[in-house]
Scaffold this motif. Structure first.
Motif, PDB file in Angstrom:
ATOM      1  N   LEU A 210       7.612  -0.642   1.550  1.00 35.45           N
ATOM      2  CA  LEU A 210       8.725  -1.035   0.853  1.00 35.45           C
ATOM      3  C   LEU A 210       9.756  -0.556   1.960  1.00 35.45           C
ATOM      4  O   LEU A 210       9.978   0.326   2.553  1.00 35.45           O
ATOM      5  CB  LEU A 210       8.956   0.301  -0.195  1.00 35.45           C
ATOM      6  CG  LEU A 210      10.405   0.180  -0.842  1.00 35.45           C
ATOM      7  CD1 LEU A 210      10.966  -1.152  -1.680  1.00 35.45           C
ATOM      8  CD2 LEU A 210      10.567   1.511  -1.906  1.00 35.45           C
TER       9      LEU A 210
ATOM     10  N   SER B  86       8.800  -5.518   0.085  1.00 34.29           N
ATOM     11  CA  SER B  86       8.557  -4.855  -0.897  1.00 34.29           C
ATOM     12  C   SER B  86       6.827  -5.610  -1.117  1.00 34.29           C
ATOM     13  O   SER B  86       7.176  -6.765  -1.687  1.00 34.29           O
ATOM     14  CB  SER B  86       9.247  -4.951  -2.160  1.00 34.29           C
ATOM     15  OG  SER B  86       8.651  -3.973  -3.141  1.00 34.29           O
TER      16      SER B  86
ATOM     17  N   THR C 119       7.115   3.803   3.757  1.00 36.32           N
ATOM     18  CA  THR C 119       8.572   3.313   3.875  1.00 36.32           C
ATOM     19  C   THR C 119       9.040   4.226   5.025  1.00 36.32           C
ATOM     20  O   THR C 119       8.758   5.042   5.456  1.00 36.32           O
ATOM     21  CB  THR C 119       9.278   3.633   2.615  1.00 36.32           C
ATOM     22  OG1 THR C 119      10.543   3.212   2.691  1.00 36.32           O
ATOM     23  CG2 THR C 119       9.439   5.256   2.070  1.00 36.32           C
TER      24      THR C 119
END
Length: 98
Positions: free
Chosen positions: A45, A52, A88
């Motif tokens: 992400l 994503s 992330t």
């Protein structure tokens, strides 16, 4: 199958980052070069890149070299299955700033 924890992933990425020699020249990867670490099956992400979804992440000299839907495990020296864990950028940066 071995259960991979977030701690395992953080330790492996930290070890890959420490493996880079200070001042060493970093060149583009050739066809026979291998990633130091390959994280497979990540739930990547990154809103900054509008990314994503399930991705494999290849790292070399402590730097992310590739984010692709699938990277063959033969292209890496060490492979870790992230098993759908969230990966992330920026979380450590945000909490470590003074």
């Amino acid at each position: 199958m071995q259960h991979t924890t977030r701690r395992d992933i953080l330790l492996a990425t930290g070890a890959a980052a420490l493996g880079a020699l200070p001042g060493a020249a970093v060149a583009a990867m050739g066809p026979n070069d291998k990633f130091d670490l390959l994280l497979r099956n990540c739930n990547a992400l990154d809103p900054g890149q509008r990314l994503s979804g399930k991705r494999d992440i290849g790292m070399r000299f402590g730097v992310i070299e590739a984010i692709e839907p699938s990277i063959p495990p033969e292209r890496a020296q060490r492979v870790m299955d992230a098993g759908g864990k969230l990966v992330t950028p920026g979380l450590i940066d945000l909490h470590a700033q003074t």
